[in-house]
Motif scaffolding. Structure first.
Motif: not given
Ligand code: IPE
Ligand code: IPE
Ligand code: MG
Length: 273
Positions: A128-133, A151-165
Motif C-alpha cells: 500500500v502506498r499514499w499519493s497526495g498533498r 506494514l506492507t512494504r516490500g510486498n510483491t503481488q501488487c502495489v495499491l496506491t491510495m490517492c488521498i488529497n
C-alpha cells in the motif's frame, strides 16, 4: 552449509506467505488474456457513490460505505489478472468543496478502510502506498497511511496506491517548487530538466505510466487525476456506479484494453507490401 539449513531469502519467504484472493461469489474467473496484453498499471476514478445512495433514498455517505467492498474485490481481480499497479482516486484536492459533514465523513472513512483492510491486503501481498498533498489532510489519516505503508512494504503481488488529497496539478506544482529549490541550491541544473527529471519529483516517482485509466459512473473526464502519468493511457469509461463495480467490471475493462491498438504516435501503412 547443507541445503536444508541454508537461510531462505526474504523475497522467497514473502512470496510463500501470500494468500490467494478469495473467489468471486458468482464463480467468475479472470479472462484468459496473454500476459503482454495485461495492463501493468491501472488507474481508477472510483466515482458515483453519492448517486448510488441517492437513487436508493439514502444519504451520500451510505454510497461511500458501499464502495469499500468494491475496492477490495477490484484489487482481488487485479491480483488474479497479474496487474502490478493499481492506483485509486479516493479524495481529490477539489473534494474539500463538499459539505463539512461529507468531508469529515470521508476523512474518517478513509482512515477506517485502511485500518480494516490493511491486514487482508498484506496477506494478499499488496504493497500500500499514499499519493497526495500533506497540508490540510488530517494527521490521523496520514498516520494510518504511513502505518499501512510500513506494514506492507516490500510486498510483491501488487502495489495499491491510495490517492488521498491528491490533485494532478497540485502534484506537478509541488514538484516544480521542489525543483526550483534544488536549482537554487545548485543540486539541479537549470535548462537540464527533462521528462525523467519531472518524473523524479512526482509523489510516487517509481510508478510506471498508466496503461489503463478507468472511471465508473458514466462521467468522461479526468477530474485532475494523474494527468502526467496518463499522457498515453487507454481510457475506459464504465456506466456502473462505483458500489456496483466488482472484479468482473475490471475483467471487462481489461478485455477492452487488450483489444486496443496502442500506437504511441507511430504508424503502420497496412497497404504497404
Ligand atoms: C466518488 O463518488 C467518491 C468521492 C469523490 C470521494 P462521489 O461522491 O463523487 O459520487 P457522485 O459522483 O456524487 O455520485
Ligand atoms: C473525482 O470524482 C474524485 C474521486 C473519485 C475521489 P469527483 O466526483 O469529485 O469529480 P467531479 O466533481 O465529477 O469532477
Ligand atoms: Mg463524483
Amino acid at each position: 552449509m547443507s541445503k536444508e539449513s541454508a537461510p531462505v531469502s526474504f523475497k522467497e519467504q514473502s512470496t510463500q506467505r501470500y494468500e490467494p484472493p478469495y473467489a468471486h461469489p458468482s464463480g467468475a474467473v479472470p479472462p484468459r488474456i496473454p500476459a503482454e496484453l495485461i495492463p501493468e498499471h491501472v488507474a481508477i476514478v472510483m466515482d458515483g457513490n453519492g448517486r448510488w445512495a441517492n437513487q436508493r433514498g439514502l444519504p451520500r455517505i451510505e454510497g461511500h460505505k458501499a464502495g469499500e467492498p468494491a475496492l477490495l474485490d477490484v484489487v482481488a481481480g487485479a491480483i488474479e489478472l497479474g496487474v502490478k499497479y493499481v492506483t485509486v482516486y479516493a479524495f481529490s484536492t477539489e473534494n474539500w468543496k463538499r459539505s463539512p459533514e461529507e468531508v469529515r465523513f470521508l476523512m474518517g472513512f478513509n482512515k477506517d478502510v485502511l485500518r480494516r483492510q490493511r491486514d487482508q491486503l498484506n496477506r494478499w501481498g499488496v504493497e500500500v502506498r499514499w499519493s497526495g498533498r500533506k497540508p490540510r489532510l488530517w494527521g490521523s489519516v496520514i498516520r494510518e497511511l504511513q502505518d499501512a505503508e510500513r506494514l506492507t512494504r516490500g510486498n510483491t503481488q501488487c502495489v495499491l496506491t491510495m490517492c488521498i488529497n491528491y490533485g494532478g496539478r497540485a502534484e506537478l506544482v509541488d514538484g516544480f517548487n521542489r525543483m526550483a529549490e534544488d536549482v537554487a541550491k545548485g543540486r539541479l541544473k537549470p535548462g537540464g530538466i527533462s521528462e525523467k527529471t519531472v518524473q523524479k519529483y512526482l509523489y510516487q516517482p517509481d510508478l510506471p505510466d498508466v496503461d489503463l485509466f478507468m472511471r465508473s459512473s458514466g462521467e468522461q473526464r479526468l477530474s485532475n487525476f494523474l494527468p502526467w502519468q496518463s499522457a498515453y493511457a487507454e481510457f475506459v469509461f464504465l456506466d456502473e456506479l462505483w458500489p456496483d463495480v466488482d472484479r468482473t467490471t475490471l475483467y471487462k475493462a481489461v478485455e477492452t484494453y487488450a483489444r486496443r491498438d496502442r500506437r504511441y504516435g507511430a504508424a503502420v501503412d497496412s497497404a504497404a507490401v
